[in-house]
Design a protein around this motif. Sequence first.
Motif, PDB file in Angstrom:
ATOM      1  N   ALA A   1    -130.756 141.927  -4.560  1.00 17.55           N
ATOM      2  CA  ALA A   1    -130.890 142.541  -5.882  1.00 17.55           C
ATOM      3  C   ALA A   1    -130.260 141.658  -6.959  1.00 17.55           C
ATOM      4  O   ALA A   1    -130.823 141.498  -8.057  1.00 17.55           O
ATOM      5  CB  ALA A   1    -130.238 143.924  -5.886  1.00 17.55           C
ATOM      6  N   GLY A   2    -129.107 141.078  -6.657  1.00 18.30           N
ATOM      7  CA  GLY A   2    -128.457 140.202  -7.621  1.00 18.30           C
ATOM      8  C   GLY A   2    -129.279 138.966  -7.925  1.00 18.30           C
ATOM      9  O   GLY A   2    -129.379 138.532  -9.083  1.00 18.30           O
TER      10      GLY A   2
ATOM     11  N   TRP B   1    -132.149 139.943 -10.146  1.00 18.45           N
ATOM     12  CA  TRP B   1    -131.673 140.150 -11.520  1.00 18.45           C
ATOM     13  C   TRP B   1    -131.481 138.818 -12.240  1.00 18.45           C
ATOM     14  O   TRP B   1    -131.936 138.642 -13.373  1.00 18.45           O
ATOM     15  CB  TRP B   1    -130.358 140.931 -11.516  1.00 18.45           C
ATOM     16  CG  TRP B   1    -129.969 141.452 -12.859  1.00 18.45           C
ATOM     17  CD1 TRP B   1    -130.183 142.711 -13.346  1.00 18.45           C
ATOM     18  CD2 TRP B   1    -129.316 140.725 -13.922  1.00 18.45           C
ATOM     19  NE1 TRP B   1    -129.707 142.809 -14.637  1.00 18.45           N
ATOM     20  CE2 TRP B   1    -129.172 141.618 -15.013  1.00 18.45           C
ATOM     21  CE3 TRP B   1    -128.836 139.427 -14.048  1.00 18.45           C
ATOM     22  CZ2 TRP B   1    -128.564 141.232 -16.217  1.00 18.45           C
ATOM     23  CZ3 TRP B   1    -128.244 139.035 -15.245  1.00 18.45           C
ATOM     24  CH2 TRP B   1    -128.112 139.930 -16.308  1.00 18.45           C
TER      25      TRP B   1
ATOM     26  N   PHE C   1    -133.769 137.785 -15.370  1.00 19.61           N
ATOM     27  CA  PHE C   1    -133.070 137.660 -16.650  1.00 19.61           C
ATOM     28  C   PHE C   1    -133.125 136.222 -17.163  1.00 19.61           C
ATOM     29  O   PHE C   1    -133.251 135.988 -18.374  1.00 19.61           O
ATOM     30  CB  PHE C   1    -131.616 138.097 -16.517  1.00 19.61           C
ATOM     31  CG  PHE C   1    -130.871 138.086 -17.827  1.00 19.61           C
ATOM     32  CD1 PHE C   1    -131.084 139.082 -18.765  1.00 19.61           C
ATOM     33  CD2 PHE C   1    -129.973 137.074 -18.123  1.00 19.61           C
ATOM     34  CE1 PHE C   1    -130.408 139.072 -19.981  1.00 19.61           C
ATOM     35  CE2 PHE C   1    -129.290 137.051 -19.335  1.00 19.61           C
ATOM     36  CZ  PHE C   1    -129.507 138.053 -20.260  1.00 19.61           C
TER      37      PHE C   1
ATOM     38  N   ALA D   1    -134.627 144.429 -10.070  1.00 25.45           N
ATOM     39  CA  ALA D   1    -133.586 144.302  -9.050  1.00 25.45           C
ATOM     40  C   ALA D   1    -133.505 145.553  -8.198  1.00 25.45           C
ATOM     41  O   ALA D   1    -133.337 145.479  -6.969  1.00 25.45           O
ATOM     42  CB  ALA D   1    -132.244 144.023  -9.713  1.00 25.45           C
TER      43      ALA D   1
ATOM     44  N   PHE E   1    -125.043 148.434  -8.848  1.00 28.46           N
ATOM     45  CA  PHE E   1    -124.666 147.192  -8.174  1.00 28.46           C
ATOM     46  C   PHE E   1    -123.329 147.355  -7.464  1.00 28.46           C
ATOM     47  O   PHE E   1    -123.129 146.840  -6.356  1.00 28.46           O
ATOM     48  CB  PHE E   1    -124.584 146.040  -9.181  1.00 28.46           C
ATOM     49  CG  PHE E   1    -125.869 145.296  -9.373  1.00 28.46           C
ATOM     50  CD1 PHE E   1    -126.439 144.568  -8.339  1.00 28.46           C
ATOM     51  CD2 PHE E   1    -126.519 145.309 -10.593  1.00 28.46           C
ATOM     52  CE1 PHE E   1    -127.627 143.879  -8.504  1.00 28.46           C
ATOM     53  CE2 PHE E   1    -127.713 144.625 -10.783  1.00 28.46           C
ATOM     54  CZ  PHE E   1    -128.270 143.897  -9.732  1.00 28.46           C
TER      55      PHE E   1
ATOM     56  N   SER F   1    -133.199 154.391  -7.538  1.00 22.20           N
ATOM     57  CA  SER F   1    -134.114 153.490  -8.233  1.00 22.20           C
ATOM     58  C   SER F   1    -135.117 154.253  -9.090  1.00 22.20           C
ATOM     59  O   SER F   1    -135.417 153.845 -10.215  1.00 22.20           O
ATOM     60  CB  SER F   1    -134.848 152.605  -7.222  1.00 22.20           C
ATOM     61  OG  SER F   1    -133.925 151.799  -6.509  1.00 22.20           O
TER      62      SER F   1
ATOM     63  N   ALA G   1    -134.769 142.923 -15.924  1.00 18.36           N
ATOM     64  CA  ALA G   1    -134.093 142.366 -14.754  1.00 18.36           C
ATOM     65  C   ALA G   1    -133.510 143.486 -13.885  1.00 18.36           C
ATOM     66  O   ALA G   1    -133.613 143.437 -12.648  1.00 18.36           O
ATOM     67  CB  ALA G   1    -132.992 141.415 -15.206  1.00 18.36           C
ATOM     68  N   SER G   2    -132.935 144.492 -14.515  1.00 15.70           N
ATOM     69  CA  SER G   2    -132.315 145.589 -13.776  1.00 15.70           C
ATOM     70  C   SER G   2    -133.352 146.409 -13.013  1.00 15.70           C
ATOM     71  O   SER G   2    -133.145 146.756 -11.842  1.00 15.70           O
ATOM     72  CB  SER G   2    -131.552 146.497 -14.749  1.00 15.70           C
ATOM     73  OG  SER G   2    -130.546 145.777 -15.420  1.00 15.70           O
TER      74      SER G   2
ATOM     75  N   SER H   1    -132.293 142.317 -20.214  1.00 13.92           N
ATOM     76  CA  SER H   1    -131.495 142.932 -19.163  1.00 13.92           C
ATOM     77  C   SER H   1    -132.209 144.098 -18.491  1.00 13.92           C
ATOM     78  O   SER H   1    -132.123 144.266 -17.273  1.00 13.92           O
ATOM     79  CB  SER H   1    -130.160 143.407 -19.750  1.00 13.92           C
ATOM     80  OG  SER H   1    -129.387 144.058 -18.781  1.00 13.92           O
ATOM     81  N   SER H   2    -132.913 144.916 -19.264  1.00 11.86           N
ATOM     82  CA  SER H   2    -133.555 146.098 -18.694  1.00 11.86           C
ATOM     83  C   SER H   2    -134.630 145.726 -17.678  1.00 11.86           C
ATOM     84  O   SER H   2    -134.742 146.355 -16.622  1.00 11.86           O
ATOM     85  CB  SER H   2    -134.154 146.974 -19.800  1.00 11.86           C
ATOM     86  OG  SER H   2    -135.104 146.251 -20.559  1.00 11.86           O
TER      87      SER H   2
ATOM     88  N   VAL I   1    -126.700 150.711 -14.226  1.00 10.96           N
ATOM     89  CA  VAL I   1    -127.016 149.464 -13.529  1.00 10.96           C
ATOM     90  C   VAL I   1    -125.779 148.870 -12.865  1.00 10.96           C
ATOM     91  O   VAL I   1    -125.797 148.525 -11.680  1.00 10.96           O
ATOM     92  CB  VAL I   1    -127.664 148.449 -14.485  1.00 10.96           C
ATOM     93  CG1 VAL I   1    -127.916 147.126 -13.762  1.00 10.96           C
ATOM     94  CG2 VAL I   1    -128.972 149.002 -15.045  1.00 10.96           C
TER      95      VAL I   1
END
Length: 204
Positions: A134-135, A138, A142, A155, A120, A178, A151-152, A148-149, A116
């Motif tokens: 993408a940020g 995320w 999140f 993203a 980024f 992806s 959100a990643s 986290s997973s 991840v």
Amino acid sequence: MDTIALQESWGWLLPLCAAAYLLGSISSAILVCRLFGYPDPRTQGSSNPGATNVLRIGGKPAAALTLLGDVLKGTVPVLVAYGLGLSATAAALVGFCAFLGHLFPVFFQFRGGKGVATAFGLLFPLHWPSGLVAGAVWLLVFGVTRISSVASLLAFVAAPISLWFWLPTAFWPMAALSVIMVIRHRANLTKLLSGEELGFRGKR
């Protein structure tokens, strides 16, 4: 994908892809944990050698160093590719090789992380508006889920979609990235469906 540009940059592309893979194979998480005297992150927590797991094992300083190292593994190859005048397609492929190195590091028995931070790291210099999209996804996901997973994954669903509209010549390498990221997170998806996925709620 710009095949003409790839043919024109072939002399640079192969050595850059090989160098990017080798750079990606340097596991920041394992090296940082050894430096701080923490257990191998592949044997603790989620067993993933990445910044999130290092945070669980050793705390913020170690996680920050791991994150920085993983981001730079994606950023540096893309900047070098652009600096040599390569196309966005070629730069995306070089960054993709760094991502593969992180997932399957030749120096660590091909047992790597989920990529991840490295993803980024390559996305922002490749096309910063897509990196911002993408940020933002995320951070939003999140902030709501504290997972986290999730959100990643969302993203990096958003990342290739934004590239499709803004930088279509870089779409296919990022789309492949992806898809691989989703596959690498399959255990997290299973845990999520069973309610066992690790998050960061409260004091955790």
